[in-house]
Design a protein around this motif. Sequence first.
Motif, mmCIF file in Angstrom:
data_model
loop_
_atom_site.group_PDB
_atom_site.id
_atom_site.type_symbol
_atom_site.label_atom_id
_atom_site.label_comp_id
_atom_site.label_asym_id
_atom_site.label_seq_id
_atom_site.Cartn_x
_atom_site.Cartn_y
_atom_site.Cartn_z
ATOM 1 N N GLY A 217 -0.987 -5.211 4.063
ATOM 2 C CA GLY A 217 -1.835 -4.032 4.197
ATOM 3 C C GLY A 217 -3.247 -4.266 3.694
ATOM 4 O O GLY A 217 -4.194 -3.603 4.136
ATOM 5 N N ASN A 218 -3.396 -5.211 2.766
ATOM 6 C CA ASN A 218 -4.718 -5.590 2.271
ATOM 7 C C ASN A 218 -5.232 -6.887 2.897
ATOM 8 O O ASN A 218 -6.442 -7.116 2.941
ATOM 9 N N CYS B 9 0.841 -1.216 0.000
ATOM 10 C CA CYS B 9 0.000 0.000 0.000
ATOM 11 C C CYS B 9 0.867 1.253 0.000
ATOM 12 O O CYS B 9 0.585 2.224 0.702
ATOM 13 N N ASP C 285 1.800 -7.893 0.924
ATOM 14 C CA ASP C 285 0.410 -7.467 0.746
ATOM 15 C C ASP C 285 -0.398 -7.542 2.041
ATOM 16 O O ASP C 285 -1.621 -7.606 2.018
ATOM 17 N N LYS D 210 -0.880 4.535 -0.802
ATOM 18 C CA LYS D 210 -2.202 4.724 -0.216
ATOM 19 C C LYS D 210 -2.087 5.419 1.136
ATOM 20 O O LYS D 210 -1.019 5.492 1.726
ATOM 21 N N THR D 211 -3.181 5.930 1.621
ATOM 22 C CA THR D 211 -3.302 6.560 2.946
ATOM 23 C C THR D 211 -2.336 7.723 3.139
ATOM 24 O O THR D 211 -1.942 8.023 4.259
#
Length: 465
Positions: free
Chosen positions: A58-59, A23, A56, A26-27
């Motif tokens: 974060g997902n 990520c 991955d 993102k954020t």
Amino acid sequence: MTSRLPDDFFFGAALSGPQTEGCWKKTGKLESVWDHWSQQDIDAFYNKVGSYVGNDMGNQYRGDYKIFHDLGLTSARTSMQWTRLIDQTGALNREGADFYHEMLAAAKEEGVDLFMNLYHFDMPYYMLERGGWEKRETVEAFAGYARTAFREFGQEVRCWFTFNEPIVEPENSYTEGNWIPFVHDFKRAVTVQYHIALAHALAVREFRLAQKEGLVRSDAKIGLINCFAPPYTKEDPSAADLEAVRMTDGLHNRWWLDLAADGTLPQDVIDTLAARDAAVPARPGDDELLSFGKVDWLGFNYYQPVRVQAPEADADEWGNPVFARPYIWPERRMNESRGWEIYPQGIYDFGMKIKREHPDLEFFISENGMGVEGEDAFRDESGVIQDDYRIDFVRDHLAWVAKAIEDGAKCVGYHYWAVIDNWSWNNAFKNRYGFVGVDLMHGYQRYYKKSAEWLRRVATTRVVE
């Protein structure tokens, strides 16, 4: 041989934000040194797998915490990323904060106590451009980041840590020149190491202030994690060999052990550095600042011992002082994938060193693991990786942990690195550490290896066999 660990001995997973979360855009996350390097020179990374995806998690963190729960693990240590929590002005990034709030809540739902470390080699790139750990500005910025983290998550996080393996950046980035900014200058490395020590102390001071104000949980505690390596030399050492042991132990182990236990740095090491034109950049009042570095407990990462002997020359090809050279023990056993010696007794020897030198200091094994290249070669007909080598590695180390506890060491738990395969710096996914594998070709899907069932039995019974 069967060993039994205490009923209150905990088992968990060791991981880090930059190696798992992904990520990366993102954020509101800022660019780290690893993100920058991945964009500038992707060929520097194994199979051209840069920092962007981690494994991955974060997902997939909800599923990963379910895996931890299924394996009987009650805790996991990860790290917040400075680049995700704080914006470039030093203020809280709300999107990043919410990301971590959600992760903490998901872990709690699965009965996993998420330990939180603040720094795992992931300097914000804009801070490196300003001088990184060579500058006091970065020390102050880190203290501000820590202050924000303690206040934002003080009621959710029980166990905090300032740094993971603070010896690694001075070595890899400033002495050996393997990592960005690719420097071969021991004097600059000493400055970096000293400033990281100060940053640790200032972060602990921020924790104590938050504690006094009631902004962190009443049962919260703070620690430091380092990759400690017990030093050994020849059976009949010369005075020069013993001097090599003293400085190796001093720079790599005692520097961080003394800071964590007493809030001091080893004076004999400081004196030797000054004599070799690598004095620490101390300022008036620094001893008082360092005194805040005393922690509640210690994380002890253990992978291999260090064996040294007297150096053949006083300086290397870049003019840096040399204090030791490797000693090859004739009886050594190797993990050929990593080029690391496998020596389980070292975890006992260093545990007893902690007991002797700092008898009141509680610690846990915060990382221990075996990375193996080409694990697909060990798949059986049903597709399960038969990683008996990993079972043997962990069993042997836990047996020595059990003996250390019997002999009075205050070791209270064990975190394996890394329960789920993860991305590892330049090596990316070259060496796999997990009891749980990650399929890079199918959406980073998780799968159990043979060792996972063995881990579950150990974690739920505390019996090692």
